[in-house]
Scaffold this motif. Sequence first.
Motif, PDB file in Angstrom:
ATOM      1  N   MET A   1       0.801  -0.933   0.335  1.00  0.00           N
ATOM      2  CA  MET A   1      -0.210  -0.327  -0.131  1.00  0.00           C
ATOM      3  C   MET A   1       0.970   1.551  -0.038  1.00  0.00           C
ATOM      4  SD  MET A   1      -3.467  -0.596   0.692  1.00  0.00           S
ATOM      5  CE  MET A   1      -4.457  -1.936   0.111  1.00  0.00           C
ATOM      6  N   LEU A   2       0.542   2.808  -1.043  1.00  0.00           N
ATOM      7  CA  LEU A   2       0.971   3.370  -0.720  1.00  0.00           C
ATOM      8  C   LEU A   2       0.497   4.633   0.155  1.00  0.00           C
ATOM      9  CD1 LEU A   2       1.257   4.286  -4.488  1.00  0.00           C
ATOM     10  CD2 LEU A   2       3.316   3.269  -2.827  1.00  0.00           C
ATOM     11  N   LYS A   3       0.656   5.083   1.291  1.00  0.00           N
ATOM     12  CA  LYS A   3       0.726   6.668   1.997  1.00  0.00           C
ATOM     13  C   LYS A   3       0.362   7.265   1.245  1.00  0.00           C
ATOM     14  CE  LYS A   3       4.004   5.522   4.036  1.00  0.00           C
ATOM     15  NZ  LYS A   3       5.306   6.161   4.958  1.00  0.00           N
ATOM     16  N   LEU A   4      -1.593   7.883   1.706  1.00  0.00           N
ATOM     17  CA  LEU A   4      -1.937   8.759   1.270  1.00  0.00           C
ATOM     18  C   LEU A   4      -2.625  10.367   2.359  1.00  0.00           C
ATOM     19  CD1 LEU A   4      -3.704  10.625  -1.476  1.00  0.00           C
ATOM     20  CD2 LEU A   4      -5.321   9.225  -0.193  1.00  0.00           C
ATOM     21  N   MET A   5      -2.110  11.501   1.912  1.00  0.00           N
ATOM     22  CA  MET A   5      -2.700  12.528   3.209  1.00  0.00           C
ATOM     23  C   MET A   5      -3.431  13.473   1.757  1.00  0.00           C
ATOM     24  SD  MET A   5      -0.250  14.816   5.532  1.00  0.00           S
ATOM     25  CE  MET A   5       0.434  13.730   6.244  1.00  0.00           C
ATOM     26  N   ILE A   6      -4.616  13.504   2.468  1.00  0.00           N
ATOM     27  CA  ILE A   6      -5.761  14.579   2.257  1.00  0.00           C
ATOM     28  C   ILE A   6      -5.603  16.345   3.432  1.00  0.00           C
ATOM     29  CG2 ILE A   6      -8.161  15.125   2.058  1.00  0.00           C
ATOM     30  CD1 ILE A   6      -8.574  11.985   1.351  1.00  0.00           C
ATOM     31  N   VAL A   7      -5.655  16.872   2.616  1.00  0.00           N
ATOM     32  CA  VAL A   7      -4.830  18.838   2.796  1.00  0.00           C
ATOM     33  C   VAL A   7      -6.406  19.379   2.038  1.00  0.00           C
ATOM     34  CG1 VAL A   7      -3.965  20.405   3.359  1.00  0.00           C
ATOM     35  CG2 VAL A   7      -3.174  18.294   3.180  1.00  0.00           C
ATOM     36  N   GLU A   8      -7.552  19.638   2.859  1.00  0.00           N
ATOM     37  CA  GLU A   8      -8.493  20.318   2.758  1.00  0.00           C
ATOM     38  C   GLU A   8      -9.378  21.382   3.301  1.00  0.00           C
ATOM     39  OE1 GLU A   8     -11.127  22.227   0.618  1.00  0.00           O
ATOM     40  OE2 GLU A   8     -10.358  21.281  -0.381  1.00  0.00           O
ATOM     41  N   ASP A   9      -9.787  22.190   3.860  1.00  0.00           N
ATOM     42  CA  ASP A   9      -9.880  22.760   4.563  1.00  0.00           C
ATOM     43  C   ASP A   9     -11.987  23.085   5.236  1.00  0.00           C
ATOM     44  OD1 ASP A   9     -10.489  24.502   2.164  1.00  0.00           O
ATOM     45  OD2 ASP A   9     -10.635  26.566   3.427  1.00  0.00           O
ATOM     46  N   GLU A  10     -12.205  22.522   3.975  1.00  0.00           N
ATOM     47  CA  GLU A  10     -13.475  22.453   3.622  1.00  0.00           C
ATOM     48  C   GLU A  10     -14.367  20.792   4.265  1.00  0.00           C
ATOM     49  OE1 GLU A  10     -15.941  23.020   0.450  1.00  0.00           O
ATOM     50  OE2 GLU A  10     -14.192  24.408  -0.296  1.00  0.00           O
ATOM     51  N   GLU A  11     -14.573  21.069   6.222  1.00  0.00           N
ATOM     52  CA  GLU A  11     -14.886  19.625   6.485  1.00  0.00           C
ATOM     53  C   GLU A  11     -15.478  18.680   5.824  1.00  0.00           C
ATOM     54  OE1 GLU A  11     -15.287  17.845  10.610  1.00  0.00           O
ATOM     55  OE2 GLU A  11     -15.630  19.661  11.020  1.00  0.00           O
ATOM     56  N   LEU A  12     -16.092  19.285   4.920  1.00  0.00           N
ATOM     57  CA  LEU A  12     -17.552  18.150   4.153  1.00  0.00           C
ATOM     58  C   LEU A  12     -16.636  18.204   2.883  1.00  0.00           C
ATOM     59  CD1 LEU A  12     -20.199  17.336   4.332  1.00  0.00           C
ATOM     60  CD2 LEU A  12     -20.783  19.177   2.984  1.00  0.00           C
ATOM     61  N   LEU A  13     -16.244  18.238   2.080  1.00  0.00           N
ATOM     62  CA  LEU A  13     -15.164  17.829   1.000  1.00  0.00           C
ATOM     63  C   LEU A  13     -14.368  17.019   1.379  1.00  0.00           C
ATOM     64  CD1 LEU A  13     -14.991  17.913  -1.808  1.00  0.00           C
ATOM     65  CD2 LEU A  13     -13.265  19.697  -1.847  1.00  0.00           C
ATOM     66  N   ARG A  14     -13.525  17.201   2.473  1.00  0.00           N
ATOM     67  CA  ARG A  14     -12.223  16.705   3.079  1.00  0.00           C
ATOM     68  C   ARG A  14     -12.573  15.208   3.741  1.00  0.00           C
ATOM     69  NH1 ARG A  14     -10.905  19.508   6.835  1.00  0.00           N
ATOM     70  NH2 ARG A  14     -11.444  18.013   8.531  1.00  0.00           N
ATOM     71  N   MET A  15     -14.565  14.643   4.724  1.00  0.00           N
ATOM     72  CA  MET A  15     -14.561  13.947   4.949  1.00  0.00           C
ATOM     73  C   MET A  15     -15.394  12.841   3.284  1.00  0.00           C
ATOM     74  SD  MET A  15     -13.827  13.621   8.188  1.00  0.00           S
ATOM     75  CE  MET A  15     -14.652  12.190   8.003  1.00  0.00           C
ATOM     76  N   GLY A  16     -15.504  13.678   2.903  1.00  0.00           N
ATOM     77  CA  GLY A  16     -16.128  12.432   0.964  1.00  0.00           C
ATOM     78  C   GLY A  16     -15.104  12.027   0.655  1.00  0.00           C
ATOM     79  N   LEU A  17     -13.936  12.873   0.658  1.00  0.00           N
ATOM     80  CA  LEU A  17     -12.947  12.723  -0.059  1.00  0.00           C
ATOM     81  C   LEU A  17     -12.425  11.365   1.005  1.00  0.00           C
ATOM     82  CD1 LEU A  17     -10.219  15.718  -1.097  1.00  0.00           C
ATOM     83  CD2 LEU A  17     -11.646  13.859  -2.774  1.00  0.00           C
ATOM     84  N   VAL A  18     -11.924  11.148   1.820  1.00  0.00           N
ATOM     85  CA  VAL A  18     -11.157   9.683   3.259  1.00  0.00           C
ATOM     86  C   VAL A  18     -12.750   9.288   2.703  1.00  0.00           C
ATOM     87  CG1 VAL A  18     -11.320   9.870   4.675  1.00  0.00           C
ATOM     88  CG2 VAL A  18     -10.308  11.476   4.362  1.00  0.00           C
ATOM     89  N   THR A  19     -13.813   8.391   3.193  1.00  0.00           N
ATOM     90  CA  THR A  19     -15.096   7.651   2.734  1.00  0.00           C
ATOM     91  C   THR A  19     -15.807   7.374   1.184  1.00  0.00           C
ATOM     92  OG1 THR A  19     -16.737   9.556   3.328  1.00  0.00           O
ATOM     93  CG2 THR A  19     -15.349   9.090   5.363  1.00  0.00           C
ATOM     94  N   CYS A  20     -16.303   7.887   0.493  1.00  0.00           N
ATOM     95  CA  CYS A  20     -16.246   8.347  -0.872  1.00  0.00           C
ATOM     96  C   CYS A  20     -15.497   7.606  -1.694  1.00  0.00           C
ATOM     97  CB  CYS A  20     -16.990   9.179  -1.408  1.00  0.00           C
ATOM     98  SG  CYS A  20     -18.030   9.983  -0.293  1.00  0.00           S
ATOM     99  N   VAL A  21     -14.723   7.314  -1.472  1.00  0.00           N
ATOM    100  CA  VAL A  21     -13.326   6.286  -2.152  1.00  0.00           C
ATOM    101  C   VAL A  21     -12.926   4.639  -1.930  1.00  0.00           C
ATOM    102  CG1 VAL A  21     -11.156   6.627  -3.833  1.00  0.00           C
ATOM    103  CG2 VAL A  21     -12.656   8.704  -3.529  1.00  0.00           C
ATOM    104  N   ASP A  22     -12.627   4.197  -2.252  1.00  0.00           N
ATOM    105  CA  ASP A  22     -12.584   2.775  -1.809  1.00  0.00           C
ATOM    106  C   ASP A  22     -10.676   2.624  -1.972  1.00  0.00           C
ATOM    107  OD1 ASP A  22     -11.477   0.048  -0.613  1.00  0.00           O
ATOM    108  OD2 ASP A  22     -12.751  -0.614  -2.388  1.00  0.00           O
ATOM    109  N   TRP A  23      -9.705   3.671  -1.542  1.00  0.00           N
ATOM    110  CA  TRP A  23      -8.265   3.648  -1.545  1.00  0.00           C
ATOM    111  C   TRP A  23      -7.864   2.674  -1.529  1.00  0.00           C
ATOM    112  CZ3 TRP A  23      -7.404   7.863  -3.009  1.00  0.00           C
ATOM    113  CH2 TRP A  23      -8.358   9.383  -3.348  1.00  0.00           C
ATOM    114  N   ALA A  24      -8.222   1.131  -0.933  1.00  0.00           N
ATOM    115  CA  ALA A  24      -7.327   0.060  -0.446  1.00  0.00           C
ATOM    116  C   ALA A  24      -7.396  -0.565  -1.863  1.00  0.00           C
ATOM    117  CB  ALA A  24      -7.568  -0.670   0.474  1.00  0.00           C
TER     118      ALA A  24
END
Length: 535
Positions: A1-24
């Motif tokens: 697995m590669l390591k990924l970090m998400i940086v976004e000030d809009e919390e709703l968008l940030r949470m959407g990026l974290v949860t709406c994509v199957d990163w694994a």
Amino acid sequence: MLKLMIVEDEELLRMGLVTCVDWADLGYEIIGEAGDGEKALKLVEQNPPDVIITDIKMPRLNGIDMAEKLKADYPGIRIVVISGYDEFEYARRALKMGVSEYILKPINLEQLKKTVVELRMEIEEERKKDREFMELKSMRYEDMQALRQQMYTKLLLQKCSVEELGDYIGRLGEPVLDRYYGAGILAIEGFPVISMECDYLHVIDMDRSLEDFVNRTLKGLYGEDGQNGLTVLRANAGERILCICGESPGEVKQEGRRVREAFGTFNEETGPVELFFGTISRGLEGLHQSYLNVRKDSEVRFMKSLAAPDSSGSAFSSFDLPEFDKENLFFEIKSGSPQGIEDALRELQDTLSGRQVLSYMQLVLIITNLYGECIRLPEEAGGNAEEILGDPRQYYQRILEKKKRNDMIEELGRACFLIHAYFEKISGSRYKGIMERAAQYVEEHYSEEGLSMGDVAAYAHVSVSYLGMIIKNETGQTFIEYLTGIRIEKAKYFLKHTNMKNYEVAIACGYATPSYFSTVFKGMCGMTPSEYRNG
């Protein structure tokens, strides 16, 4: 697995990026998320990611400024920038400073997935190339020396031909065939005699002391850079083989002098040591010849120190007994019977009894040398001593432990019977298969004048002696008799069914001259080729 970090000030968008994509599923693990650039930099210090997805406009430290700092300290991190349509200046600045990808809002998840997958493949390919580079780089002195050790061991101790070493020569990438070589033997003085009074652990300890002495001496001589022209092989306990390589005979000779001076003649842990060098020759064949030269010289020196004259005034000059027919013993092991082995061993006892063997060490060397030849017999049939005896050294150790001649021969016999059982086990179908391959090759090549048993054995993947034994067992003939029979039968066919002239038949059957063909034919058939054709 590669390591990924998400940086976004809009919390709703940030949470959407974290949860709406199957990163694994895309090959990523999210190791952190941040709402501004400053917090992101702190997280990166703790655990640097492989990829960062960041917005451009953020409080405290925006995405572009954060990316500039990261590129300075972490140039390997890939950065994907997210921006709106009205932020063109930011976008141009981002692309100019080497940001990996630029994605416009609103975010298209499929485009985002495609982007990070392509980045993953790019990173993996880059790492693969880095690994390959490091592997090549790591093949420095130690690896090259290990490769030389393997090549020299096969050449000198396992009796491989130079042609069989092509893979090693290619991997070394050196002009090994054009260089000059000399072989030497470094040994604890009188070690074979000394070891007779020692147990197995003491022998190992002395050999380890020799190894330490060799390593210390070479380190003192060459330093940490190592000795590119000298390779050390471990042959037997208490001795080492030194292989010196150089661009000229003078260079090899000079290096030999340096090595001799470095080792001196005494080691506090092992006692006196002796060092002999063989002739200097060109190419790997030259190294082999140099080793044979120095090995024979060392054996002669040792045997002279032990030899006791017999009633005729002569002394043993080798490890063999000329009066004893060892080939008969080998034949009985490979294709004879247990009774035949017993008879051969009894003949060995009688031969030894008939000699005035005054040195116990002579007796040990004679019998253990015979044992060494016996345990190599399975190689002729594609086997090895380990699969038959387990550890062959155990039998050797038992021979050394015996104090009486008959007990030594009895231990030798145990190994002979086990090896005989191996040959009995593989006979039958294996014999038949080898004979079929040999017959096929002879059928296809009988017309070649120079056809030899070596050619047939190579095709059947067995040794010449083993093939000769199989042909004898299967046909009752020697190889020459078998080949001659095939040729004469072919000649009969040509004489009877074709209009070929006698000299043409001779050539077609592998005979260079009609006269010799006629002689052989008459000896086999009782008439000349012309008489046979007319009859």
